[in-house]
Design an enzyme around this catalytic site. Structure first.
Site, PDB file in Angstrom:
ATOM      1  N   HIS A  55      -4.129  97.506  10.147  1.00 36.46           N
ATOM      2  CA  HIS A  55      -3.481  96.169   9.337  1.00 36.46           C
ATOM      3  C   HIS A  55      -2.268  95.892   9.413  1.00 36.46           C
ATOM      4  O   HIS A  55      -1.242  96.453   9.629  1.00 36.46           O
ATOM      5  CB  HIS A  55      -4.051  96.253   7.747  1.00 36.46           C
ATOM      6  CG  HIS A  55      -3.120  97.103   6.762  1.00 36.46           C
ATOM      7  ND1 HIS A  55      -2.184  96.530   6.250  1.00 36.46           N
ATOM      8  CD2 HIS A  55      -3.085  98.426   6.519  1.00 36.46           C
ATOM      9  CE1 HIS A  55      -1.173  97.292   5.526  1.00 36.46           C
ATOM     10  NE2 HIS A  55      -2.063  98.623   5.785  1.00 36.46           N
ATOM     11  N   GLU A  89      -5.616  93.228   4.271  1.00 36.36           N
ATOM     12  CA  GLU A  89      -6.041  94.597   3.956  1.00 36.36           C
ATOM     13  C   GLU A  89      -5.411  94.986   2.418  1.00 36.36           C
ATOM     14  O   GLU A  89      -6.388  95.632   1.567  1.00 36.36           O
ATOM     15  CB  GLU A  89      -5.545  95.584   4.895  1.00 36.36           C
ATOM     16  CG  GLU A  89      -5.968  96.926   4.755  1.00 36.36           C
ATOM     17  CD  GLU A  89      -5.181  98.062   3.891  1.00 36.36           C
ATOM     18  OE1 GLU A  89      -5.615  99.158   3.369  1.00 36.36           O
ATOM     19  OE2 GLU A  89      -4.125  97.465   3.205  1.00 36.36           O
ATOM     20  N   ASP A  99       6.502 109.166  16.464  1.00 39.04           N
ATOM     21  CA  ASP A  99       6.321 109.434  17.845  1.00 39.04           C
ATOM     22  C   ASP A  99       5.078 110.208  18.234  1.00 39.04           C
ATOM     23  O   ASP A  99       4.324 109.823  19.166  1.00 39.04           O
ATOM     24  CB  ASP A  99       7.612 110.290  18.264  1.00 39.04           C
ATOM     25  CG  ASP A  99       7.467 110.636  19.876  1.00 39.04           C
ATOM     26  OD1 ASP A  99       7.188 109.479  20.383  1.00 39.04           O
ATOM     27  OD2 ASP A  99       8.253 111.584  20.269  1.00 39.04           O
ATOM     28  N   ASP A 145       1.759 108.728  20.179  1.00 36.93           N
ATOM     29  CA  ASP A 145       1.163 109.372  21.392  1.00 36.93           C
ATOM     30  C   ASP A 145      -0.415 109.874  21.236  1.00 36.93           C
ATOM     31  O   ASP A 145      -1.097 109.878  22.157  1.00 36.93           O
ATOM     32  CB  ASP A 145       1.979 110.629  21.615  1.00 36.93           C
ATOM     33  CG  ASP A 145       3.181 110.441  22.357  1.00 36.93           C
ATOM     34  OD1 ASP A 145       3.235 109.236  22.833  1.00 36.93           O
ATOM     35  OD2 ASP A 145       4.324 111.074  22.197  1.00 36.93           O
TER      36      ASP A 145
END
Length: 525
Positions: free
Chosen positions: A140, A186, A330, A334
Site C-alpha cells: 500500500h 489501505e 536491505d 532482497d
C-alpha cells in the site's frame, strides 16, 4: 498497515503442512517426499517453484532509500502526509507510475471512491509471461493523515518499486506474468485492494496464482516475520488458501540463506492480502512489526530492544526517513527480488504421463494372477456412492465421470460390492520415464468400518528394475470415511527406466468393510 480494530479477513481454504525429507520407505499413509493434501486439491500452476528459476539480483539499498526520500519530499510539500484523498497521495502515485512507464511497464491508475474522496491504485504489468499464470506483488502506498508514512508503508512500496525496475533493467522474460500493484486507502480499511479484487471478473481472479504483500519492512526495532501460509505456528486465524505455504517457503528459503531466523505472522486481515485470500488466492509476504512490543525472546533472536514497540512511530508524524532500519530494509528488499525471480522464472513441471480414467488406457487387473479377493475388484468406471456410518464409496470423482474403484456398484447395502476375501490389484501400462527429477501424484482414498484392522490396506508401488512402495495406508479398528486426498512422491530413482504403477487394496480382517478409489494419476518432470 491499517489499525487492528478493523475487521479481520479470515482465510477460507486449508492447505497441508510441508512434509519432512523422505525416508527410503514411506511411513503409513505418506508418500516419500510428499505433501498430503485434503480435497479439493488446488495448488496453483505457478507453484511449486523449481530449480530452473534464475538467480535473483541484489537490490541496491541506495536506490530503495532514494525512493523513500522522494516520498518524504512529496509528503513535506503536501501538508506532511500522503493520505487517501490528499494531494500527497496522488503525487506519490504519479511518482511511481512515471518511473514504471519509463521502464516499459504497462500501467494504469485505477480510480475508486472512498469517504467521498477519489483514491487510486497503481497497477503495472510487465509484458510477457503466461497471462493465465500471474504472480502479483503489492504494497500500500498511502499514509495516515498524521505523518508521511515512510516505514508504513513507503518501505514496502519502495522495495517492490525497485524490484520492478530491476525486472526492466535486466529485461527479465519470466515464465509467469508479472503484475505489481500499489494500493490506495489501505489505512481506511483495505479499500483500494478490495476495490481491485471486487471488480475482477471471476476468470481474471483465477489467473492470479499468487499474491505477495509487503507492508512495513523497515521497522526501526525490527522483527523478521513471514506470513504463516500453512499455520505451522498453530495460532490465530489459520492458514491461507492452498498454495500460501509454498509462498511462505520461498521467502523462508531466502532468509535461511542469509542466516536470519524468522517467525510466522498470522493472516489477521490487517493488510492488503486480505481481499485476495478471501477469494481463495494464495498469499504471502514479510513484515517487520508495527505497534506491538518486542519480547525478550525476540530481542535475543533479532537484536533490538525488548519491551519497546517494533515501530514506536507507527501512525505518527515521526514516521519519516529517520524512522528506517537500513539492515531490515536491505534484507526485505532482497527477499522481494528473491521471491519474484524464484517464482516467476521457474519452469512449470512437464507432464510425462497421466491418466484420468475417462478412457481405457491398458490397466490390468490381477496382473500376477495371485489376487484372492472375491468381490470389490478394481475396475474403471462411474462409481456409485455407498454409506455406512458415513461415506464409504464416493460417487463423485476428482475429474470427469470415471475413476479406478474397488467395485463401482453400490448394491442393496454398503457391503455388497466392497473388497472381500483378500487382495485386489491393478497395474498400469508400461511407462517409459525420461531422465531428470520426476514426481508421481495421484488422488486417492481408503475407507473402512470400525471392524477393520491394520491387516487391511491401500498400497501404491512403482515397479521397474526394483520395486518401491510409495504409499501404504493401513486400516484400523476405527471408522474411516472416504474423502479424496492428493499426494506426491519423488520417483527420480526410476529415471530412464520403463516402469508400471501397481495399486492394491486388501480386506484381510474378519468381516471388515473396505473401499478404495484412485483418480488423476500423473508423472511430471
Amino acid at each position: 498497515m491499517k489499525l487492528r480494530l478493523l475487521t479481520a479477513v479470515a482465510a477460507l481454504v486449508l492447505t497441508a503442512p510441508l512434509a519432512p525429507a523422505a525416508p527410503a520407505l514411506a511411513a503409513p499413509g505418506v508418500l516419500p517426499g510428499a505433501v498430503p493434501a485434503h480435497a479439493p486439491y488446488a495448488v496453483p500452476a505457478a507453484l511449486p517453484v523449481t530449480s530452473a528459476a534464475l538467480a535473483a539480483p541484489d537490490v541496491p539499498l541506495a536506490n530503495v532509500k532514494a525512493h523513500l526520500t522522494q516520498l518524504q519530499s512529496i509528503a513535506t510539500a503536501n501538508g506532511g502526509n500522503r493520505a487517501h484523498g490528499r494531494p500527497g497521495y496522488l503525487a506519490s502515485a504519479n511518482y511511481v507510475k512515471g518511473l514504471l512507464d519509463a521502464a516499459g511497464f504497462t500501467t494504469q491508475l485505477q480510480s475508486f471512491t472512498y469517504n467521498s474522496a477519489t483514491g487510486y491504485n497503481v497497477i503495472a504489468d510487465w509484458p510477457g509471461g503466461d497471462s493465465n499464470d500471474i504472480l502479483m506483488v503489492g504494497a500500500h502506498l498511502d499514509s495516515v493523515t498524521a505523518g508521511p508514512g515512510i516505514n508504513d508503508n513507503g518501505s514496502g512500496s519502495a522495495a517492490i518499486l525497485e524490484t520492478a525496475l530491476l525486472v526492466a533493467r535486466q529485461g527479465l522474460q519470466p515464465t509467469k506474468h508479472l503484475r505489481f500493484a500499489w494500493w490506495g486507502a489501505e489505512e481506511g480499511g483495505l479499500r483500494g485492494s478490495q476495490y481491485y479484487v471486487n471488480n475482477l471478473p471471476a476468470a481474471d481472479r483465477s489467473r492470479i496464482k499468487g499474491y505477495l504483500n509487503f507492508d512495513m519492512v523497515a521497522s526501526p526495532n525490527a522483527g523478521y516475520f513471514i506470513y504463516d501460509g500453512d499455520n505451522s505456528d498453530g495460532v490465530g486465524s489459520g492458514p491461507g488458501p492452498s498454495g500460501s505455504a509454498q509462498l511462505e517457503q520461498v521467502l523462508q528459503e531466502y532468509f535461511t540463506s542469509i542466516g536470519v531466523p524468522t517467525r510466522g505472522t498470522d493472516f489477521d486481515g490487517r493488510s492488503d492480502y486480505g481481499p485476495f485470500i478471501s477469494v481463495g488466492i494464495p498469499a504471502g509476504g514479510t513484515f517487520t512489526g508495527a505497534e506491538g512490543t518486542k519480547s525478550s525472546a525476540q530481542a535475543s533472536l533479532w537484536g533490538g530492544t525488548a519491551g519497546q514497540a517494533f515501530d514506536s512511530c507507527y501512525h505518527r508524524s515521526c514516521d519519516t526517513t529517520a524512522n528506517i532500519n537500513d539492515t531490515a530494509l536491505d534484507r526485505n528488499a532482497d527477499a522481494v527480488a528473491y521471491a519474484v525471480w524464484t517464482i516467476a522464472t521457474a519452469v512449470p513441471p512437464v507432464t510425462v504421463w497421466s491418466d484420468t480414467f475417462e478412457t481405457a488406457t491398458g490397466w490390468t487387473t490381477n496382473p500376477s494372477g495371485t489376487d484372492t479377493a472375491t468381490t470389490g475388484l478394481w475396475e474403471r468406471g462411474d462409481p456409485e456412492a455407498t454409506d455406512s456410518s458415513g461415506a464409504k464409496q464416493l460417487g463423485t470423482t476428482v475429474s470427469g465421470s470415471n475413476d479406478l474403484v474397488t467395485g463401482r456398484l453400490a448394491g442393496a447395502s454398503a457391503g455388497d460390492y466392497d473388497v472381500d476375501g483378500g487382495v485386489t490389484s491393478v497395474r498400469s501400462p508400461a511407462i517409459t520415464l525420461p531422465t531428470g527429477t520426476l514426481r508421481l501424484s495421484l488422488s486417492w482414498y481408503l475407507a473402512h468400518g470400525s471392524n477393520s484392522s491394520s491387516a487391511d490396506y491401500f498400497r501404491v508401488s512403482v515397479v521397474g528394475a526394483t520395486t518401491s512402495t510409495v504409499l501404504q495406508q493401513p486400516g484400523a479398528a476405527t471408522d474411516r470415511d472416504a474423502a479424496w486426498a492428493t499426494a506426491t512422491a519423488d520417483i527420480s530413482s526410476f529415471a530412464g527406466q520403463t516402469v508400471r504403477i501397481l495399486i492394491e487394496a486388501a480386506d484381510a480382517s474378519t468381516a471388515s468393510l473396505v473401499e478404495a478409489g484412485v483418480d488423476d494419476v500423473k508423472i511430471t518432470r
